[in-house]
Scaffold this active site. Structure first.
Site, PDB file in Angstrom:
ATOM      1  N   ASP A  62      -8.536  -8.512   4.180  1.00 55.51           N
ATOM      2  CA  ASP A  62      -8.406  -7.250   5.035  1.00 55.51           C
ATOM      3  C   ASP A  62      -9.354  -7.312   6.061  1.00 55.51           C
ATOM      4  OD1 ASP A  62      -7.194  -5.258   5.876  1.00 55.51           O
ATOM      5  OD2 ASP A  62      -7.566  -4.027   4.392  1.00 55.51           O
ATOM      6  N   GLU A  66     -12.721  -1.566  11.966  1.00 50.86           N
ATOM      7  CA  GLU A  66     -12.596  -0.887  10.737  1.00 50.86           C
ATOM      8  C   GLU A  66     -13.789  -1.400   9.699  1.00 50.86           C
ATOM      9  OE1 GLU A  66      -9.281  -1.361   8.725  1.00 50.86           O
ATOM     10  OE2 GLU A  66      -9.538  -0.451   6.817  1.00 50.86           O
ATOM     11  N   GLU A 123       0.755  -1.139   0.101  1.00 51.80           N
ATOM     12  CA  GLU A 123      -0.042  -0.239   0.135  1.00 51.80           C
ATOM     13  C   GLU A 123       0.778   1.165   0.013  1.00 51.80           C
ATOM     14  OE1 GLU A 123      -2.796  -0.805   3.486  1.00 51.80           O
ATOM     15  OE2 GLU A 123      -4.192  -1.762   2.004  1.00 51.80           O
TER      16      GLU A 123
END
Ligand code: GCU
Length: 812
Positions: free
Chosen positions: A332, A360, A247
Site C-alpha cells: 500500500d 499518504e 477494506e
C-alpha cells in the site's frame, strides 16, 4: 486555428492536423505534416528550415492533442528554451523542416480524486474538495475549472472525481447527476474527461433492490439505467472506477461471483454508450487492491499475496474495456516496495499502474519527498522474461509488452481548495512529474533524456521559480535527496514506512504494524525482523514473480537487493551486511541506526540549503513562497528527528543491542521537560512512549499560563546555541509559548499546525503531533536558566517534550 508570434519563426500555426490539411495549401497537407505518425491525443511540432519563411506548426491529432502540444510548447518557452533545440526525437523531413512528434504512451493517463460528498477528501492534505460540499456538487466550479487547466497543462486526460470508497448516493439523484454534468462541463474546455467511482452495493443500498449480485438481471438493469442517465448528461464520460471486496467495500464475492464478473458488469453498461463525443468507449478501471484481514500467527499468511491470488487466475476473463488498476507495490504505497508481481500475470488483461501523488505514507505534504525516483524503481522493474523478452513494468502498463489495446496509469492526487492545491508548494512537483511520466513512462536511459527525474524537477523549478541556476540546483538537489532521506528516517532495508497504520499514517509508530489483521507486518521481535516471503520457508510471495530468475533472486538473502532485504526475509538483527564503503561491514541493527541518523541529517541540511539561497540573494522566489517552504522544511527537519529517535528507541529496546556509535538514547544537549521545575504543568505519558524523548511530556493542568524551568547544566557550557524546543501540536487548539533564558525572551510560537498544514493534525500526544521549533543565536552564560511558558488553548494544554541547546553543526 490561431497564429501567434514565436522566437523561432515569428508565426506559429496551431490546430488539428485534419483542420490544417483542410484549410491550408495542398503543398503542406496533413500527410506531409506527418499526421499519420500521431495517435489520438498526440501532437507534433514542425519547424521550417531557416531558409524558408514557413510558419512553425503545432498540430494535434485531435483537439486535445492540439492543446497538449500548445501547453508543451509554452512550457518550453516559459523555461527560456528554444523549443526546436529542446525537442527530443526530432527528424528532418524532405522539405528540410525539423519535426518533433509526441504521442502519449498509452490511452489512460488519469487522475483519481478521493473526494467525499461532504467535502472532505480521504488522504487529502490540501484543503476541502473542489467538487463537493454538504452532500452535493458545489455551485461555484471556477476553481475546479482552474484545476482542469492544471491537469491539461501536465497532460492528464481524465479525472475520477470521487472517492474509491464511493458514496452510492452520488449517482442516484437527478440533482447529483446534473452536478456531475456541471463538473464535466467545467473540465471539457481543457480536454479532461470525468469518470466516477461507483459503490458495488448501490442497487441495494439506494436502488431498492434485494440484491447487488452482478449476474442478477435487475442489477444489470439498474447499472444500465445509471449509465444511461450519466451519458445523457455527460456524453464524453471517461468511465468508472470500482473498488470491490476490499477494506469493507461491497463486491461480487459476496455472491460467489468472480472479480471479473463484477468488472464486466460495469464494462458492458459502458460499452452500450460509445459515442463520437467520447471518442473512445468508456473504460472500467477495476482496482486490484483486494485483500482480506489475516491472522498474524500464521507464518505463511501474507497480504502481499492477495492481488496475484485473486487476479492471476482471471487473466483473459475481463472484457476489453476493463483495465485492472494495480497499485505499484503489493501492499500500500509504502516508501519502498518491489513492483507488484501482478503486472507479470495480466497478459490477456489491460493493466494500469496506480501511483499516489498525495503523500499518504510519505509525509503528507509536510515533508519534501520528490516521488519520481521511487516511481522509477517500479516502472523500470523487470518482471523477467516473458514472451522471450524482458518485461519492464512500464512496457506492460502501456500495453506494448503484451499487445493490449488499453493501459496506462492512474495517479491519486487529491488536490483541494488550498492555495497550493496539494497543501505545499513543493508537492506540486510530484503532480507535474506524474503527468510527464504518465505521458512518457520510458524515463530516459541516460542523463540527457528530458524525462529523467532530475530533468523533470529542473524543468518544474524553472517553470515555478524562474531560471536562477542557484534555485534550480538547490531545489533539484534537495528533491533528489528527499526520498532516500525519508526512507532512511522512516523505514530502511525494505521494512516499510513504520508509521501508525491504525491512525493517520503520518508519524512514527513501529509497534502498530504488527499484532493486527491489516497485514502490514514487520514481524519484529527481540531477535530479528522482516517478513519471510520466500517459497522455501515463508509466505511464498517471492515465487509470484513470473520470471524464474526474479523469483530466485528474491528467494535468497544474498541476492536480494539490500533495500528490499526485510521485505523478503526474516533475519536476526545481527545479520551481517556490507557497509556503506567497500571493505566495511555492518549489521541489520546498526544499519537501522545509521540510516535513521543519516536521513535526519539530510533533512536538517534542507533547512540550511534553503536558507543559503536567501543569503546569497540569488532568490527568484517571492517572500511568501520562500517563507512557506522554509517553514515546511524546518518542520520536516524536526519531525525527521522525532522519527529517528522513535524508531531507534523502538529497536534499541526490542533488540537490546546498543548503537555502535553511542548515539541512541544519549542526548547530551537536551533538558527533558519532565525533569524541569513545573508550575501549572504536570507530567503525562505519551503513546507510543517512543514518540517523546524520555517517554514523557508535560501538559498544563489549568487554563492559565504554566511554566517549566531548569538551570542550564555545566555540560552545556556558555556559548551561542540554536535552542530547539520539542512540543506537541494538537488539532483543536492554538496554545501559545514563550522561551526565555534567565527571564529574557528568546522566542515565541503558537501551536497552530492546523492553520499551516492543510491537513488535520492528531488529537493525541503522539508521533503525529510531536514537532520542533528552533531559535538560532541564543546566548547562554554561566548560571543561566531556561524557561518555557505555555498558555493552553482549546484542546491543547501547551504540551512540551524537551529543550535542546545545539552547538553549530549538531543535529539532535
Ligand atoms: C489506503 C488508504 C485508504 C484507501 C485505500 C485504497 O489503504 O489508507 O484510505 O481507501 O488505500 O486505496 O483503497
Amino acid at each position: 486555428m490561431i497564429t501567434a508570434g514565436s522566437s523561432h519563426d515569428q508565426v506559429v500555426v496551431l490546430g488539428t492536423a485534419a483542420a490544417f490539411g483542410h484549410y491550408c495549401s495542398s503543398s503542406i497537407n496533413s500527410t506531409s505534416v506527418g499526421a499519420s505518425d500521431l495517435v489520438p491525443d498526440g501532437y507534433l511540432w514542425q519547424f521550417s528550415s531557416p531558409d524558408t519563411s514557413s510558419p512553425t506548426l503545432l498540430l494535434g491529432q485531435n483537439e486535445r492533442g492540439t492543446l497538449y502540444g500548445a501547453f508543451a510548447y509554452i512550457l518550453e518557452l516559459a523555461q527560456g528554451n528554444d523549443p526546436i533545440k529542446s525537442a527530443s526525437n526530432t527528424t528532418t523531413i524532405a522539405s528540410g523542416a525539423t519535426r518533433h512528434v509526441s504521442n502519449p504512451a498509452a490511452p489512460v493517463w488519469w487522475v483519481n480524486q478521493w473526494d467525499n460528498l461532504d467535502g472532505s477528501i480521504e488522504r487529502g492534505y490540501g484543503g476541502r474538495s473542489l467538487f463537493f460540499a454538504g452532500g452535493k456538487v458545489v455551485a461555484d466550479l471556477r476553481r475546479a475549472a482552474a484545476y482542469a487547466r492544471i491537469l491539461a497543462s501536465v497532460g492528464i486526460n481524465a479525472v475520477v472525481v470521487n472517492n474509491v470508497n464511493a458514496d452510492a448516493a452520488l449517482v442516484h439523484t437527478p440533482a447529483n447527476i446534473e452536478g456531475l454534468g456541471r463538473i464535466a462541463d467545467a473540465f471539457r474546455p481543457f480536454g479532461v474527461r470525468i469518470g466516477v467511482s461507483l459503490n458495488f452495493a448501490a442497487p441495494q443500498s439506494v436502488g431498492g433492490l434485494q440484491t447487488y449480485d452482478p449476474l442478477d438481471a435487475s442489477v444489470v438493469a439498474f447499472w444500465d439505467d445509471v449509465t444511461a442517465q450519466l451519458y445523457k448528461r455527460i456524453p464524453d464520460l471517461a468511465g468508472f472506477l470500482v473498488k470491490g471486496d476490499s477494506e469493507g467495500q461491497p463486491g461480487p464475492r459476496k455472491y460467489g461471483r468472480s472479480l471479473a464478473a463484477g468488472a464486466n458488469l460495469f464494462a458492458r453498461a459502458l460499452r452500450k454508450h460509445s459515442s463520437a463525443a467520447a471518442d473512445s468507449p468508456g473504460i472500467l478501471m477495476y482496482r486490484a487492491f483486494v485483500y482480506d484481514q489475516l491472522q498474524e500467527s500464521n507464518w505463511k499468511a501474507d497480504r502481499a499475496n492477495a492481488a496475484v491470488s485473486y487476479f492471476a487466475p482471471l487473466d483473459g476473463q475481463f472484457d476489453d474495456n476493463v483495465v485492472v488498476q494495480v497499485k505499484y507495490g503489493p501492499i500500500d504505497f509504502q516508501v519502498r516496495e518491489p513492483a507488484s508481481p501482478l503486472f507479470g500475470h495480466l497478459q490477456k488483461t489491460n493493466a494500469a499502474i496506480e501511483l499516489q501523488v498525495t503523500q499518504e505514507y510519505l509525509g503528507q505534504q509536510c515533508h519534501l519527498v520528490y516521488l519520481p525516483p521511487l516511481w522509477r524503481t517500479v516502472l523500470d522493474f523487470d518482471m523477467g522474461k516473458t514472451s522471450g523478452k524482458a518485461s519492464l513494468v512500464r512496457d506492460i502498463v502501456t500495453g506494448t509488452h503484451f499487445s493490449r489495446p488499453l493501459g496506462g496509469s492512474a495517479g491519486v492526487v487529491n488536490a483541494g481548495t488550498s492555495d497550493t492545491w496539494l497543501g505545499s508548494h513543493m508537492s506540486q512537483a510530484n503532480l507535474y512529474a506524474y503527468g510527464r511520466m504518465a505521458w512518457d513512462p520510458s524515463g530516459g536511459d541516460d542523463d540527457n533524456d528530458a524525462a529523467t527525474p532530475r530533468h523533470i524537477i529542473e524543468a518544474w523549478t524553472r517553470l515555478t521559480f524562474g531560471g536562477s541556476p542557484a534555485v534550480v540546483d538547490t531545489i533539484a538537489d534537495m528533491a533528489l535527496a528527499s526520498w532516500p532521506a525519508y526512507e532512511n528516517y522512516t523505514g530502511n532495508l525494505g521494512m516499510q514506512t513504520l508509521t501508525d497504520i491504525l491512525y493517520t499514517h503520518f508519524g512514527p509508530n513501529p509497534a502498530s504494524q504488527d499484532g493486527n489483521g491489516w497485514g502490514q507486518w514487520t514481524r519484529a521481535d527481540k531477535n530479528g525482523m522482516g517478513m519471510d516471503r520466500t517459497v522455501r520457508n515463508g509466505t511464498g510471495f517471492a515465487g509470484q514473480y513470473v520470471g524464474a530468475e526474479v523469483a530466485a533472486r528474491f528467494e535468497s538473502v544474498d541476492t536480494t537487493p539490500q533495500d528490499l532485504l526485510l521485505w523478503f526475509h526474516h533475519v536476526p538483527y545481527t545479520q551481517p551486511l556490507p557497509g556503506p564503503r567497500p571493505g566495511e561491514n555492518t549489521t541489520v541493527i546498526q544499519h537501522i541506526y545509521d540510516a535513521h541518523y543519516a536521513g535526519a541529517e539530510t533533512a536538517a541540511s534542507f533547512v540550511t540549503r534553503w536558507a543559503a539561497l536567501n543569503a546569497r540573494n540569488a532568490l527568484n522566489v517571492d517572500a511568501e513562497r520562500y517563507a512557506s517552504i522554509a517553514r515546511k522544511l524546518a518542520f520536516q527537519a524536526g519531525h525527521a528527528l522525532v522519527w529517528r529517535d522513535a524508531v531507534c528507541a523502538f529497536f534499541d529496546g526490542l533488540s537490546g543491542i546498543a548503537d555502535r556509535h553511542g548515539r541512541v538514547g544519549h542526548h547530551p544537549w537536551r533538558i527533558e521537560a519532565e525533569a524541569m521545575t513545573l508550575h501549572g504543568y504536570t507530567r503525562q505519558a505519551v503513546s507510543p512512549a517512543i514518540a517523546a524523548s524520555g517517554g514523557q511530556a508535560i501538559v498544563a493542568t489549568g487554563r492559565g499560563q504554566a511554566s517549566a524551568s531548569a538551570p542550564i547544566p555545566p555540560s552545556i557550557p556558555p556559548g551561542v546555541y540554536t535552542l530547539a524546543v520539542n512540543y506537541f501540536d494538537l488539532a483543536g487548539g492554538r496554545a501559545s509559548y514563550e522561551a526565555q533564558i534567565s527571564g529574557k525572551t528568546v522566542g515565541n510560537w503558537t501551536g497552530s499546525a492546523e492553520d499551516v498544514f492543510g491537513k488535520a493534525t492528531s488529537t493525541h500526544l503522539d508521533g503525529h503531533s510531536a514537532m520542533r521549533v528552533s531559535f538560532a543565536g541564543v546566548v547562554v552564560a554561566a548560571g543561566d536558566t531556561v524557561t518555557v511558558l505555555g498558555t493552553p488553548d482549546g484542546a491543547e494544554q501547551a504540551p512540551l517534550d524537551y529543550v535542546s541547546f545545539l552547538p553549530d553543526g549538531v543535529v539532535d
